[in-house]
Design an enzyme around this catalytic site. Structure first.
Site, PDB file in Angstrom:
ATOM      1  N   LEU A  14      -0.082   7.014  -7.005  1.00 13.56           N
ATOM      2  CA  LEU A  14       1.074   6.136  -6.823  1.00 13.56           C
ATOM      3  C   LEU A  14       0.690   4.741  -6.337  1.00 13.56           C
ATOM      4  CD1 LEU A  14       4.137   5.565  -6.425  1.00 13.56           C
ATOM      5  CD2 LEU A  14       3.946   6.707  -4.203  1.00 13.56           C
ATOM      6  N   TYR A 143      -1.578  16.825   8.873  1.00 13.37           N
ATOM      7  CA  TYR A 143      -1.766  15.570   8.148  1.00 13.37           C
ATOM      8  C   TYR A 143      -1.750  14.386   9.101  1.00 13.37           C
ATOM      9  CZ  TYR A 143      -0.821  11.871   4.711  1.00 13.37           C
ATOM     10  OH  TYR A 143      -0.864  10.729   3.952  1.00 13.37           O
ATOM     11  N   HIS A 186       7.386  13.959  -2.224  1.00 13.47           N
ATOM     12  CA  HIS A 186       8.137  13.290  -1.175  1.00 13.47           C
ATOM     13  C   HIS A 186       9.606  13.216  -1.593  1.00 13.47           C
ATOM     14  CE1 HIS A 186       4.057  11.793   0.017  1.00 13.47           C
ATOM     15  NE2 HIS A 186       4.571  12.087   1.197  1.00 13.47           N
TER      16      HIS A 186
END
Length: 321
Positions: A14, A143, A186
């Site tokens: 992305l 994360y 997401h």
């Protein structure tokens, strides 16, 4: 004189595609006009969890700057389901990239982290220096801690070796070439994929959660332009949030309604409040960005969303999903 070489890890994803689009919009030239070789690498080119392979790759290209985007990423539910993998894979990649870049004499590494690095319990807006003031939200702690350590590692390299490694902390990034997998994406690309399926199959557009959480969305091409600027024209080493102004924060409900309108399924939009919302808000201040780059302009959210939706519809058969 040897041209600069900027190596971009995660270059096919992305944000990597956002950098490439930002370059195309500038006729392929670096913003300062200097000759620059760009190398965009994907996981197919090098396994960054392999230290030897990472060093070999760095030795081959000998970059003068690195933009480190590669990461094991996912949405809320993937982060909750795979905490250990998210932490270990990202820690390993980050160690290998910084260590190998330093080994070949690269003095500037700009790494991308995430607003999930910030403490769960904090005051708003969030400032970069509050990153280590408390634990992150438990839903994505694996994360988040890996990304926090990327900031710490960069600072330690700078103090010990005199490098200029730094990090950029974007808010919720979206745009063409996103990951639209319904399980692991997401929030925004997940909503887009759901909406397109509803449009195609005539089903209800069901959004998980209440829609009340607030987010700052940043267009991938805008982030790409900022990363190019930080890598080539900026020498500061402090972490910098890349986010639109606080006044541009929107609710998930607002985003869902915008997506539903683009898909033509406004009358079928529903919210499943039995599903988790995740963190309510992560409002970040962009005061440091504005002080460093006062003329930086963000693309209007609705315009960026329309561009993203158009790309997704046109590339549905081949996109990541």
């Amino acid at each position: 004189m040897t041209a600069r070489c900027v190596l971009v890890t995660g270059g096919s994803g992305l944000v990597g595609q956002g950098i490439q689009q930002a370059l195309r919009e500038n006729d392929g030239a670096a913003p300062d006009g200097k000759e620059t070789k760009w190398v965009f690498l994907s996981s197919k080119d090098c396994d960054l969890t392999d230290a030897k392979a990472t060093l070999k790759m760095m030795q081959e290209y000998k970059p003068t700057q690195v933009i480190h985007l590669a990461a094991q990423v996912g949405g809320l539910f993937k982060n909750m389901r795979m905490k250990a993998d998210m932490m270990m894979d990202n820690m390993t990649m980050n160690v290998n990239v910084l260590q190998s870049a330093h080994a070949v004499g690269c003095n500037r590494v700009v790494s991308v982290t995430s607003t999930c690095v910030f403490p769960d319990k904090t005051s708003y807006p969030i400032y970069e220096d509050s990153m280590h003031d408390g634990p992150p939200h438990t839903s994505n702690e694996g994360y988040a801690y890996a990304k926090r350590m990327l900031d710490v590692m960069s600072r330690c390299y700078n103090e010990q070796h005199g490098t200029k490694f730094t990090t950029v902390i974007p808010t919720n990034v979206f745009g063409p070439h996103d990951n639209y997998n319904l399980q692991d994406s997401h929030v925004l690309p997940g909503l887009m994929h759901k909406a397109l399926i509803c449009k195609r199959d005539g089903k209800d557009f069901i959004v998980w959660g209440s829609g009340k959480p607030l987010r700052q969305f940043v267009y991938s091409v805008d982030l790409g332009r900022f990363l190019i600027w930080r890598a080539l024209q900026d020498e500061s080493v402090e972490a910098v949030c890349c986010s639109p102004d606080e006044s541009d924060e929107v609710s998930i409900e607002t985003v869902a309604r915008s997506v539903a309108k683009l898909a033509g399924v406004e009358d079928r939009l529903q919210f499943d409040t039995s599903k988790a919302d995740g963190q309510f808000k992560k409002t970040a201040s962009n005061a440091r960005l504005r002080s460093l780059c006062p003329n930086f302009k963000f693309t209007d959210f609705e315009t960026a969303l329309e561009n993203s939706w158009k790309w997704f519809e046109e590339n549905y058969d081949s996109c990541r999903k």
